[in-house]
Design an enzyme around this catalytic site. Structure first.
Site, PDB file in Angstrom:
ATOM      1  N   HIS A 131     -35.150  10.546  62.306  1.00  0.00           N
ATOM      2  CA  HIS A 131     -36.205  10.804  61.311  1.00  0.00           C
ATOM      3  C   HIS A 131     -35.596  11.382  60.035  1.00  0.00           C
ATOM      4  O   HIS A 131     -35.197  12.542  59.993  1.00  0.00           O
ATOM      5  CB  HIS A 131     -37.232  11.773  61.909  1.00  0.00           C
ATOM      6  CG  HIS A 131     -38.399  12.045  61.021  1.00  0.00           C
ATOM      7  ND1 HIS A 131     -39.474  12.808  61.425  1.00  0.00           N
ATOM      8  CD2 HIS A 131     -38.679  11.675  59.744  1.00  0.00           C
ATOM      9  CE1 HIS A 131     -40.358  12.894  60.442  1.00  0.00           C
ATOM     10  NE2 HIS A 131     -39.888  12.226  59.403  1.00  0.00           N
ATOM     11  N   GLY A 137     -41.639   8.983  58.141  1.00  0.00           N
ATOM     12  CA  GLY A 137     -41.328   9.142  59.554  1.00  0.00           C
ATOM     13  C   GLY A 137     -42.360   9.927  60.330  1.00  0.00           C
ATOM     14  O   GLY A 137     -42.517   9.723  61.540  1.00  0.00           O
ATOM     15  N   HIS A 188     -34.341  17.574  62.040  1.00  0.00           N
ATOM     16  CA  HIS A 188     -33.990  16.353  61.319  1.00  0.00           C
ATOM     17  C   HIS A 188     -32.520  16.002  61.544  1.00  0.00           C
ATOM     18  O   HIS A 188     -31.745  15.822  60.595  1.00  0.00           O
ATOM     19  CB  HIS A 188     -34.293  16.487  59.825  1.00  0.00           C
ATOM     20  CG  HIS A 188     -35.742  16.367  59.501  1.00  0.00           C
ATOM     21  ND1 HIS A 188     -36.434  15.167  59.557  1.00  0.00           N
ATOM     22  CD2 HIS A 188     -36.650  17.299  59.130  1.00  0.00           C
ATOM     23  CE1 HIS A 188     -37.693  15.367  59.225  1.00  0.00           C
ATOM     24  NE2 HIS A 188     -37.858  16.659  58.968  1.00  0.00           N
ATOM     25  N   SER A 229     -40.080  12.473  46.089  1.00  0.00           N
ATOM     26  CA  SER A 229     -40.984  13.035  47.095  1.00  0.00           C
ATOM     27  C   SER A 229     -40.386  14.299  47.700  1.00  0.00           C
ATOM     28  O   SER A 229     -41.092  15.294  47.922  1.00  0.00           O
ATOM     29  CB  SER A 229     -41.262  12.005  48.183  1.00  0.00           C
ATOM     30  OG  SER A 229     -42.138  12.523  49.154  1.00  0.00           O
TER      31      SER A 229
END
Length: 445
Positions: A131, A137, A188, A229
């Protein structure tokens, strides 16, 4: 850290031939008994010597019989175990390739297509979701645990924000992801962390050492949108400060990976400051998270002082690892990604994937100055090249799957339309909002 020779190629395909030496012939003659015994002794010595040479040359491992000590290099390993575009093949080239498990090499991509292979949830197949932040994700992970049409659906618990995704015949995980197992390999975790961690974590979790087949999956996003983002997310307080970045048997030192900010978060950072920090992991994040970082000395920049060489190796490694994954999707191509996933694993989602074209990053992009846009593109040049490679590769897979599907038009038009699918509903929006706040702040949920 001792340097090793590094050679990375994409799409390796080598043939190896066994070299046979000329046989030795001996002429036997009638001689006296004493000479015969002497010749017999010499013959035995010669045979032993030749056998020793053959053993050393062909069978004895280099690290045991080499005249000079030498660490196995990446070139040696990649020559012996070439990696091809495949489905169902464990990713073998993790950061310690010599000491890894090599008990199951899986099937190649072509073998899967030709033999009507399918993901075997009743055996020991495991889907591993890598991810990458701000690629969509979270939504995809929700689809995996909530919307797949399974013989034994995942069961989710609101208070734990966790789902049990067990095999139909026993309580073993077939899915390794944030919602099914939690961040077992770190918050992550990237390719380097996952490939060196997943097997031992599942052994620990299930109390048994099992030979599994791993199917790595991930999502990629258009790099400029993804970067912006993440920038907006950091502005709101995200840090992911508890990510381990484990590589080469340790985490990086503060000198190797300094923080870009002081205090608990980088709240309200400007884009110019966000871009200016040389240690900002948002830069080329997708390339870094898909590459074998051991090839470039992990986060030790002195291992490979040339930035251009470091970037070249990382990009080539990321491309090869992406091509070796069982599945990857593209955030900007939701419908095609859903079709490729379903046809690859012979699994069906009960809902169609949503395509959100109007995003926070697109609104941010429209407000930037031309020099800011140019700076962001320059910073993410590796990710831009990786994404171009990913688009071409995904549509190659899409075309092959489409060509072998006689019902393609009907299938593609009705993705996610499954009748009679029921189950307890969860307030996923609230659950995801709470989970996102926790994980971005570094809490291991």
């Amino acid at each position: 850290m001792e340097k090793k020779s590094v050679e990375v190629q994409v799409g390796l395909d080598s043939d190896f031939a066994l070299l046979l030496r000329e046989p030795l012939t001996y002429e036997n003659k009638m001689e006296s008994r004493s000479k015969s015994k002497l010749r017999g002794f010499i013959l035995v010595c010669l045979l032993l010597a030749v056998s020793g040479i053959v053993y050393v040359g062909y069978f004895c491992p280099d690290h045991v019989c080499a005249l000079t000590s030498r660490e196995p290099s990446w070139t040696d390993f990649s020559a012996k175990f070439p990696i091809q575009d495949n489905i169902g093949k464990p990713l073998l080239t993790h950061s310690n390739p010599v000491n890894m498990k090599t008990s199951n090499f899986g099937l190649s991509y072509d073998e899967v297509l030709n033999e009507n292979f399918q993901f075997d949830m009743n055996a020991h197949d495991v889907m591993v979701f890598l991810h990458i932040q701000k690629t969509g994700g979270t939504s995809f992970g929700r689809h995996l645990v909530r919307d797949l049409d399974l013989q034994r659906p995942c069961t989710c618990q609101r208070k734990r924000k966790r789902c049990y995704c067990f095999r139909p015949n026993r309580n073993e995980n077939w899915l390794f992801s944030r919602y099914s197992t939690g961040w077992k390999c770190g918050l992550h975790a990237d390719w380097t962390e996952l490939t060196s961690c997943v097997d031992s974590e599942l052994d620990k979790n299930e109390g048994d050492s099992v030979k599994r087949r791993y199917f790595y999956i991930t999502l990629l996003r258009e790099p400029i949108s993804r970067f912006l983002s993440e920038f907006r997310h950091v502005q709101r307080g995200a840090t992911w400060r508890n990510s381990r970045h484990f590589c080469g048997g340790r985490t990086p030192t503060p000198e190797e990976l300094p923080q870009c900010y002081k205090g608990a978060a980088w709240l309200d950072v400007s884009l110019d400051d966000f871009v200016a920090c040389p240690y900002n992991l948002a830069t080329n994040r997708q390339t870094r998270m898909l590459a074998d970082l051991a090839l470039v000395g992990c986060y030790n920049m002195s291992y490979m002082p040339s930035i251009d060489e470091r970037n070249r190796v990382m990009l080539a490694s990321a491309k090869k690892n992406l091509a070796s994954m069982s599945f990857f999707g593209l955030t900007e191509h939701q419908k095609e990604s859903q079709y490729v996933f379903e046809e690859t694993f012979n699994l069906r989602f009960a809902v169609p994937f949503d395509q959100h074209n109007a995003t926070v990053s697109s609104l941010t992009l429209s407000t930037l100055r031309p020099d800011q846009v140019a700076a962001v593109k320059k910073l993410n040049a590796l990710d831009l090249e990786l994404y171009d490679f990913a688009q071409k590769l995904m549509y190659q897979r899409f075309a092959r799957l489409k060509a072998r599907d006689p019902q393609f038009e009907d299938r593609f038009a009705h993705l996610g339309e499954l009748r009679g699918r029921g189950g307890a509903e969860l307030d996923w929006d609230k659950m995801l909002e709470e989970d996102e706040d926790a994980t971005s702040s570094g809490i291991n949920t």
